[in-house]
Design a protein around this motif. Structure first.
Motif, mmCIF file in Angstrom:
data_model
loop_
_atom_site.group_PDB
_atom_site.id
_atom_site.type_symbol
_atom_site.label_atom_id
_atom_site.label_comp_id
_atom_site.label_asym_id
_atom_site.label_seq_id
_atom_site.Cartn_x
_atom_site.Cartn_y
_atom_site.Cartn_z
ATOM 1 N N TRP A 32 42.625 -4.212 -6.128
ATOM 2 C CA TRP A 32 42.192 -5.602 -6.203
ATOM 3 C C TRP A 32 41.597 -5.882 -7.573
ATOM 4 O O TRP A 32 40.744 -5.132 -8.055
ATOM 5 C CB TRP A 32 41.139 -5.888 -5.138
ATOM 6 N N ASN A 33 42.036 -6.977 -8.196
ATOM 7 C CA ASN A 33 41.521 -7.371 -9.495
ATOM 8 C C ASN A 33 40.461 -8.465 -9.339
ATOM 9 O O ASN A 33 40.627 -9.605 -9.779
ATOM 10 C CB ASN A 33 42.664 -7.859 -10.396
ATOM 11 N N ILE A 34 39.379 -8.107 -8.691
ATOM 12 C CA ILE A 34 38.269 -9.048 -8.523
ATOM 13 C C ILE A 34 37.616 -9.280 -9.890
ATOM 14 O O ILE A 34 37.424 -8.325 -10.656
ATOM 15 C CB ILE A 34 37.238 -8.479 -7.525
ATOM 16 N N PRO A 35 37.307 -10.512 -10.236
ATOM 17 C CA PRO A 35 36.710 -10.781 -11.551
ATOM 18 C C PRO A 35 35.506 -9.879 -11.845
ATOM 19 O O PRO A 35 34.671 -9.637 -10.967
ATOM 20 C CB PRO A 35 36.289 -12.246 -11.460
ATOM 21 N N VAL A 36 35.457 -9.402 -13.077
ATOM 22 C CA VAL A 36 34.402 -8.477 -13.485
ATOM 23 C C VAL A 36 33.021 -9.079 -13.261
ATOM 24 O O VAL A 36 32.088 -8.395 -12.807
ATOM 25 C CB VAL A 36 34.591 -8.084 -14.967
ATOM 26 N N SER A 37 32.878 -10.366 -13.550
ATOM 27 C CA SER A 37 31.571 -11.015 -13.406
ATOM 28 C C SER A 37 31.099 -10.992 -11.958
ATOM 29 O O SER A 37 29.902 -10.835 -11.685
ATOM 30 C CB SER A 37 31.630 -12.454 -13.932
ATOM 31 N N TRP A 38 32.041 -11.137 -11.011
ATOM 32 C CA TRP A 38 31.678 -11.093 -9.599
ATOM 33 C C TRP A 38 31.183 -9.690 -9.204
ATOM 34 O O TRP A 38 30.192 -9.549 -8.489
ATOM 35 C CB TRP A 38 32.876 -11.468 -8.728
ATOM 36 N N ILE A 39 31.920 -8.683 -9.672
ATOM 37 C CA ILE A 39 31.558 -7.301 -9.342
ATOM 38 C C ILE A 39 30.189 -6.959 -9.907
ATOM 39 O O ILE A 39 29.348 -6.353 -9.227
ATOM 40 C CB ILE A 39 32.620 -6.320 -9.882
ATOM 41 N N ARG A 40 29.941 -7.352 -11.142
ATOM 42 C CA ARG A 40 28.643 -7.053 -11.756
ATOM 43 C C ARG A 40 27.510 -7.784 -11.044
ATOM 44 O O ARG A 40 26.408 -7.247 -10.900
ATOM 45 C CB ARG A 40 28.680 -7.414 -13.238
ATOM 46 N N GLY A 41 27.795 -8.993 -10.589
ATOM 47 C CA GLY A 41 26.799 -9.725 -9.819
ATOM 48 C C GLY A 41 26.492 -9.030 -8.499
ATOM 49 O O GLY A 41 25.328 -8.931 -8.088
ATOM 50 N N ALA A 56 26.811 -5.854 -7.946
ATOM 51 C CA ALA A 56 26.091 -4.615 -8.252
ATOM 52 C C ALA A 56 24.603 -4.885 -8.480
ATOM 53 O O ALA A 56 23.753 -4.103 -8.043
ATOM 54 C CB ALA A 56 26.702 -3.954 -9.484
ATOM 55 N N LYS A 57 24.289 -5.996 -9.135
ATOM 56 C CA LYS A 57 22.882 -6.356 -9.334
ATOM 57 C C LYS A 57 22.203 -6.645 -8.003
ATOM 58 O O LYS A 57 21.035 -6.285 -7.787
ATOM 59 C CB LYS A 57 22.785 -7.568 -10.265
ATOM 60 N N LEU A 58 22.944 -7.289 -7.109
ATOM 61 C CA LEU A 58 22.417 -7.529 -5.766
ATOM 62 C C LEU A 58 22.185 -6.204 -5.033
ATOM 63 O O LEU A 58 21.212 -6.042 -4.296
ATOM 64 C CB LEU A 58 23.385 -8.409 -4.977
ATOM 65 N N GLY A 59 23.092 -5.252 -5.290
ATOM 66 C CA GLY A 59 22.945 -3.932 -4.691
ATOM 67 C C GLY A 59 21.691 -3.212 -5.141
ATOM 68 O O GLY A 59 21.113 -2.424 -4.384
ATOM 69 N N HIS A 98 19.491 -2.232 -2.147
ATOM 70 C CA HIS A 98 19.760 -0.792 -1.995
ATOM 71 C C HIS A 98 21.108 -0.540 -1.314
ATOM 72 O O HIS A 98 21.224 0.259 -0.376
ATOM 73 C CB HIS A 98 18.636 -0.109 -1.204
ATOM 74 N N LEU A 99 22.130 -1.236 -1.813
ATOM 75 C CA LEU A 99 23.488 -1.088 -1.292
ATOM 76 C C LEU A 99 24.213 0.047 -2.011
ATOM 77 O O LEU A 99 23.788 0.491 -3.087
ATOM 78 C CB LEU A 99 24.246 -2.406 -1.483
ATOM 79 N N PRO A 100 25.332 0.547 -1.441
ATOM 80 C CA PRO A 100 26.078 1.630 -2.094
ATOM 81 C C PRO A 100 26.541 1.281 -3.507
ATOM 82 O O PRO A 100 26.584 2.147 -4.381
ATOM 83 C CB PRO A 100 27.271 1.849 -1.155
ATOM 84 N N LEU A 101 26.891 0.013 -3.740
ATOM 85 C CA LEU A 101 27.303 -0.399 -5.074
ATOM 86 C C LEU A 101 26.117 -1.019 -5.800
ATOM 87 O O LEU A 101 25.619 -2.072 -5.412
ATOM 88 C CB LEU A 101 28.459 -1.408 -5.022
ATOM 89 N N ASN A 102 25.658 -0.331 -6.854
ATOM 90 C CA ASN A 102 24.598 -0.864 -7.702
ATOM 91 C C ASN A 102 25.054 -0.746 -9.151
ATOM 92 O O ASN A 102 26.156 -0.255 -9.432
ATOM 93 C CB ASN A 102 23.281 -0.130 -7.460
ATOM 94 N N THR A 103 24.225 -1.185 -10.071
ATOM 95 C CA THR A 103 24.662 -1.205 -11.471
ATOM 96 C C THR A 103 24.913 0.195 -12.017
ATOM 97 O O THR A 103 25.833 0.407 -12.812
ATOM 98 C CB THR A 103 23.625 -1.924 -12.345
ATOM 99 N N GLU A 104 24.106 1.166 -11.599
ATOM 100 C CA GLU A 104 24.302 2.536 -12.094
ATOM 101 C C GLU A 104 25.612 3.120 -11.591
ATOM 102 O O GLU A 104 26.377 3.716 -12.354
ATOM 103 C CB GLU A 104 23.136 3.424 -11.668
ATOM 104 N N ARG A 105 25.893 2.948 -10.308
ATOM 105 C CA ARG A 105 27.143 3.494 -9.757
ATOM 106 C C ARG A 105 28.350 2.776 -10.338
ATOM 107 O O ARG A 105 29.376 3.400 -10.609
ATOM 108 C CB ARG A 105 27.125 3.366 -8.233
ATOM 109 N N LEU A 106 28.221 1.466 -10.553
ATOM 110 C CA LEU A 106 29.318 0.718 -11.171
ATOM 111 C C LEU A 106 29.603 1.244 -12.572
ATOM 112 O O LEU A 106 30.763 1.382 -12.961
ATOM 113 C CB LEU A 106 28.967 -0.766 -11.225
ATOM 114 N N GLN A 107 28.547 1.546 -13.317
ATOM 115 C CA GLN A 107 28.730 2.096 -14.661
ATOM 116 C C GLN A 107 29.505 3.410 -14.608
ATOM 117 O O GLN A 107 30.425 3.643 -15.399
ATOM 118 C CB GLN A 107 27.360 2.305 -15.319
#
Length: 305
Positions: free
Chosen positions: A232-241, A243-246, A250-259
């Motif tokens: 899936w090519n979900i917009p990068v800005s959505w994914i980063r948003g 991750a910040k919510l994570g 404390h969700l599985p996807l956070n900014t560190e894991r995304l990096q």
């Protein structure tokens, strides 16, 4: 030639012994750091694999890294210098240089590790390089990137499980590349260092020839499972948003894991391959496919038990 192997029961140690068993005498040596201990090394070669690996869960005591990766290596290397042993091979890591990088990593890059794992390995490297080496001895510091192969249970296995369950890869919009290292190629390099006296002592990075985009990796996983990969090519800005919510929830996807999932980490193997004068035996794609196929065999064996 008699080879002393520390960390012989680990993933690399088991595969290396299998690779070398028909050519050399092998002496597994169980080691752990004890203050003021001295090693009486008896063999032609020491391959030092033992150490504390990077703890992704971040629950380890920082001191454990420095004891296992730095202090223990100091003791072994001092024993090597005082012995009749001729070759010392230290298994370091590219993380002793950088945790993330935007250029192709070569041996000329100035190390700047950030984690206790990387810093402790870098301290061991500096200690080894600070010592004057007798003319009849050779020392090699190897910096592998992500090692994989049959029996390995690292991050590649997690990706395999995602594709095997038919779940989509949601980070297709990120166009990152990573280097990998087949365990067979690593064993090949070590054997060449043992056999080829013309390769000078030094620091060498070890990686497969070609880095791969993560999207290509997902497609290879699908091929190994005879499944169509879903990217899936979900917009990068959505994914980063998300991750910040994570971070907050404390969700599985956070900014560190995304990096970690989307960073570039390309490693050059040009220095060591040029000195060996031979191509690596396994291509990047073939090595990964062998690893993925082994995951499937493990699953089948568990089902049949």
């Amino acid at each position: 030639m008699k080879i002393v192997v520390t960390g012989a029961s680990g993933f690399v140690g088991i595969n290396l012994q299998e690779y070398l068993k028909d050519s050399y005498g092998l002496n597994p040596l169980r080691v752990r750091y004890i203050a003021h201990q001295q090693f009486d090394l008896r063999g032609d070669v020491v391959v030092h694999l033992a150490g504390k690996a990077h703890d992704l869960k971040k629950v380890s005591n920082p001191k454990d890294y420095y004891d296992a990766n730095f202090e223990l290596t100091k003791q072994l290397f001092d024993g090597f210098l005082q012995s009749e042993t001729k070759i010392f091979i230290f298994m370091s890591t590219v993380k002793a240089v950088a945790d993330d990088i935007d250029v192709v990593l070569t041996e000329n890059y100035i190390p700047n590790p950030k984690t206790h794992y990387g810093i402790s390995k870098h301290q061991a490297e500096k200690y080894i390089l600070s010592k004057e080496l007798p003319l009849d001895k050779r020392v090699y510091i190897l910096r592998p990137c992500m090692i994989h192969g049959p029996g390995n249970k690292g991050n590649l296995n997690l990706l395999y499980q995602l594709v095997a369950k038919g779940l989509p890869w949601p980070l297709g919009a990120f166009k990152n590349k990573r280097s990998f290292l087949s365990i067979e190629n690593l064993c090949f390099v070590i054997k060449e260092l043992l056999d080829n006296k013309s390769i000078p002592s030094g620091v060498y990075q070890v990686a497969d020839d070609n880095p791969l985009p993560t999207n290509d990796l997902i497609q290879l996983l699908g091929n190994s499972l005879n499944k169509k990969s879903r990217i899936w090519n979900i917009p990068v800005s959505w994914i980063r948003g998300a991750a910040k919510l994570g971070n907050v929830l404390h969700l599985p996807l956070n900014t560190e894991r995304l990096q970690k999932l989307t960073e570039n980490y390309v490693v050059s193997n040009e220095k060591i391959v040029t000195l060996i004068g031979k191509p690596l035996p396994v291509s990047s794609v073939d090595g990964l496919m062998r690893t993925f196929e082994s995951f499937g065999k493990i699953k089948t064996n568990l089902i049949n038990k």
